[in-house]
Each structure stands twice: as C-alpha cells, then as structure tokens.
Design a protein around this motif. Structure first.
Motif, short mmCIF file in Angstrom:
data_model
loop_
_atom_site.label_atom_id
_atom_site.label_comp_id
_atom_site.label_asym_id
_atom_site.label_seq_id
_atom_site.Cartn_x
_atom_site.Cartn_y
_atom_site.Cartn_z
N ILE A 72 2.20 76.95 -29.22
CA ILE A 72 2.25 75.74 -29.17
C ILE A 72 3.03 75.14 -27.81
CG2 ILE A 72 3.60 73.97 -30.48
CD1 ILE A 72 2.87 75.34 -33.03
N PHE A 73 4.17 75.70 -27.40
CA PHE A 73 4.96 75.14 -26.49
C PHE A 73 4.44 75.41 -25.15
CE2 PHE A 73 8.17 75.99 -29.71
CZ PHE A 73 8.60 74.71 -29.93
N LEU A 74 3.54 76.53 -25.11
CA LEU A 74 2.69 76.67 -23.54
C LEU A 74 1.78 75.84 -23.51
CD1 LEU A 74 2.75 80.83 -23.46
CD2 LEU A 74 4.20 79.14 -22.09
N ARG A 75 1.05 75.23 -24.66
CA ARG A 75 0.15 74.24 -24.68
C ARG A 75 0.56 72.95 -24.31
NH1 ARG A 75 -5.02 75.99 -25.96
NH2 ARG A 75 -5.37 77.87 -26.94
N LYS A 76 1.97 72.68 -25.01
CA LYS A 76 2.25 71.46 -24.78
C LYS A 76 2.89 71.21 -23.35
CE LYS A 76 5.13 67.76 -25.69
NZ LYS A 76 4.57 66.48 -25.84
N TYR A 77 3.46 72.01 -22.68
CA TYR A 77 4.11 71.81 -21.40
C TYR A 77 3.30 72.42 -20.28
CZ TYR A 77 7.91 70.16 -24.20
OH TYR A 77 8.92 69.64 -25.19
N ARG A 78 2.27 73.40 -20.74
CA ARG A 78 1.50 73.94 -19.49
C ARG A 78 2.27 74.25 -18.26
NH1 ARG A 78 -3.12 76.24 -21.58
NH2 ARG A 78 -3.50 76.29 -19.36
N PRO A 79 3.16 75.14 -18.01
CA PRO A 79 3.82 75.38 -16.96
C PRO A 79 2.87 76.32 -15.66
CG PRO A 79 4.34 76.96 -18.68
CD PRO A 79 3.47 75.96 -19.20
N SER A 80 3.43 76.26 -14.80
CA SER A 80 2.70 77.11 -13.77
C SER A 80 3.21 78.39 -13.91
CB SER A 80 2.95 76.79 -12.26
OG SER A 80 2.65 75.08 -12.18
N VAL A 81 4.45 78.57 -14.19
CA VAL A 81 5.16 79.81 -14.44
C VAL A 81 5.98 79.78 -15.52
CG1 VAL A 81 6.29 81.76 -13.41
CG2 VAL A 81 4.78 80.42 -12.20
N VAL A 82 5.96 80.67 -16.69
CA VAL A 82 6.89 80.61 -17.80
C VAL A 82 7.75 81.95 -17.46
CG1 VAL A 82 5.55 81.73 -19.30
CG2 VAL A 82 7.23 80.43 -20.14
#
Length: 398
Positions: A72-82
């Motif tokens: 959910i959070f990866l889809r919400k914020y779509r970072p370049s690098v997590v």
C-alpha cells in the motif's frame, strides 16, 4: 493505549473501527487517502496464504511486516529508492522488487541477510530446480545410507546434539556437507535451516521459542492429542525442497529486475545510499530475541553470532533502562539513515508503541509528523492469541 481508546482514535481519524477492511491493494495510487483505509485485517479478510504468498514464506520469521501493508505505501508514494534499515526477513525489499522499485535493506543478522538475498535473487530456474532435487535425493532415501557410511562421523556441537535426535541430525549434517557441491548454495542453506527448525526436539505447538529439548511424548495443544517429538528430518528436507522450487518460480513470474541492495551491518553505523522513502518496522522494545529465534541456523551453518548488537531484545526486558537504551539506539539508527533521505522524502515507521517512546524519537530526529494511523492487529496464530494496536507513523523533514 487501551483497545477502547485506540478504537476512539481510529474513529477520530475518519477510519471508524470496524469498517470494511481494505483489500483492493492494486488500486492504490498517489491520490489515495490513507485515512480512508481500514488496515485492520482479520484472518478472513487477509488469510495466511495471502500474507505468506510466494517467497514470503521461504522460511518462518517472527515479527515480520504484512506484505500487503508494505505494498500500500509503496504504491501510494512510488519512491525511486526505498530503504528499510531493519529489513528482517526482507518484506520491504521483496515487495519493492515486485513493483519495480529499487530498494536498500540493512540488518545486523547474517541469517536475515542470507534469507533476504535468497528471496530477491534472480535464478536459472531449471538449474536451481535440478540442484535442489539432486541434493534432496542424495541426502534422503537409500543413497543416504551409503553416503553416511562413507563420510563417517561429523563434527558437531553440544547445541545440535541436544536439540536433534541422532537420525535427524545425521540427515541435516549430510545435507550441509553436500551444499558445497552445488551452485545455489544460499538457497540450499535456507532449505536446510527450514528443515532444521521443524526437525528439532520440541513440541509442535511451540516452534518459535522452545525453552528445552522435548525428549518424551507430550500432550499437543495443536492436535488435541498425545504426540511424539520429531526424530527424523528427511520428510522436511523433501517437503521444503518442493515448496522452495514452487515459491521461487511463483515470484520469478512477477519479478521486475529492480535493483536490490542488502547490507549486513549495524543500522547505526552503515553508510546508506540515497533514498526518497524509508519504510520500516523497527524491533519492538523487549519483545523478540532475533538471533535466538534462528539459533538452529546459526549453529548448523556456522554463522557469526551478533546478538549483543540487537536493539531492544527480549532478554533486556522492559525496564526504564531498557527503554532508554532502546530510544538511544533507534534515534541513532534513524538519524543515520536520515542522512541518505532526500529533502522531500518520508519516513514510515510501523511500530507497537505501547510505551509511547516515538514522540520523543520524532522530536530528537527533527522530523515533522505528517500522518499517524492505527491498525488493530487481531489476527494472531498459534498460542499467541493476544491482540494489540500498531501505529503507522509518517514523518517528513521539518
């Protein structure tokens, strides 16, 4: 926080408990309002088979993220690098790889790093399956007897002798001895470790932290009858060999080729590469001894033991001094990773903060609270049937 107070807080955030739990994970976009999502899943809402999909269940691990929460959070914020500075079993990195997001993980445990690298590896699937099936065939069945006769006695230690029946230990040591003959050695080490976990002399309802070896029959709460401790390992080596092939193949179908960097080290000291999202679930104070839960793997594989560098281990308890030491270590770790966080980046911390330590941690880091969510963790397994509330803290640069 009491359950009543937590439910009242959930209601004040616009996420009254219980609402229909959110399960349409692929629909999340940058425009999704987190406050509108009920992230409190029961077993019916999010069954174990979904939480342990593909490589997430290559090896049991206590205290892991729910992968759908990470998604959910990866889809919400779509970072370049997590970045996950307490990556544990690698859930953040696996989910990032599935979504095409570059990731960086760090963990003090050598075994955790091994497990994460295996989960996120890229394989020649035919060769991998051939390796796994071949070593399984050689280390079990009729050929095993001949090999054991040829190789003689193995060097072992007191822990292994105490925790495994002789026949089980012979199988595990034979398998370990042959790993060097194959290309995919790390995968084989994980299979061996998983089989060893199940083959220990312990009750079947207490595989997480058995205190003493179980030598005699016992009443099993899991099966509601008298059971015998496990005395062989071949059945587990076969079962987990087939399961590992299946799970890695499943994940290979959705892998994206995104970059995965796994750092073995202390989050307070390592140099993190640049990232624009930190997404992590730090160890909870006084809850789990992370090295101890996998001691069988450390002993079998001869891995370095660094339990003294764990943050907030159960062995340190919940005293005032333990909490103070925990805060200092978490601040040092997050301050270190903050150096790599871009000016517009975020930190997302998932933690059961029943001691209310994280307001001080946030203040000392000089970060601003953007959002705080609560989720009810009421989907417990085994004999650990208590429930609690997790905080999801979203912080930004001040």
């Amino acid at each position: 926080m009491t359950l009543a107070a937590a439910r009242k807080s959930l209601s004040s955030q616009g996420a009254q408990y219980p609402l229909l739990p959110f399960t349409d994970f692929a629909s999340v976009t940058r425009r999704t309002k987190l406050s509108s999502l009920n992230l409190s899943w029961t077993e019916r809402d999010l069954p174990e088979r979904a939480r342990t999909k593909h490589v997430h269940r290559l090896h049991p691990y206590l205290g892991k993220f729910v992968p759908q929460l990470v998604e959910i959070f990866l889809r919400k914020y779509r970072p370049s690098v997590v970045c996950d500075p307490f990556s544990g079993s690698g859930t953040t990195l696996v989910e990032a790889l599935a979504l095409g997001i570059d990731s960086v993980g760090c963990d003090i445990s050598v075994f955790n790093c091994l497990l994460t690298k295996v989960k996120t590896g890229e394989y020649d699937l035919e060769l991998l399956a051939r390796d796994i099936r071949d070593i399984c065939a050689r280390s079990t069945g009729e050929i095993q007897k001949k090999l054991l006769e040829e190789r003689g006695l193995y060097n072992t230690n007191e822990y292994l002798v105490n925790w495994f029946a002789p026949k089980a230990l012979e199988s595990l040591l034979l398998y370990r001895d042959m790993i060097q003959d194959y290309k995919h050695q790390d995968v084989l080490k994980v299979i061996l470790s998983r089989a060893a976990r199940s083959a220990r002399l312990t009750t079947q309802f207490d595989l997480d932290f058995p205190k003493t070896p179980q030598q005699d029959s016992y009443y099993c709460y899991k099966h509601s009858r008298t059971c015998e401790p496990t005395r062989t390992a071949d059945q587990f080596l076969r079962r987990y060999s087939h399961d590992t092939i299946r799970r890695i193949k499943e994940f290979a179908e959705i892998q994206t080729g995104a970059s995965v960097t796994m750092i073995q080290g202390d989050a307070r000291e390592v140099e993190f590469p640049e990232c624009d999202l930190v997404l992590t679930s730090p160890p909870y104070v006084g809850l789990i001894d992370y090295h101890k839960q996998h001691r069988y793997a450390f002993e079998l594989l001869g891995l370095p033991w660094q339990a003294d560098k764990e943050i907030g281990p159960a062995m340190n308890g919940h005293s005032g001094n333990a909490k103070k030491a925990y805060v200092e270590s978490i601040v040092a770790s997050l301050e270190n990773v903050k150096k790599a966080l871009s000016p517009k980046g975020r930190m997302i911390i998932v933690v059961n903060d029943k001691a209310n330590l994280y307001p001080e941690i946030q203040e000392r880091l000089g970060l601003r609270k953007e959002t705080k969510l609560l989720r009810h963790v009421n989907r417990r397994t085994g004999r650990r049937a208590d429930d609690f509330f997790e905080s999801i803290l979203i912080w930004k640069h001040g």
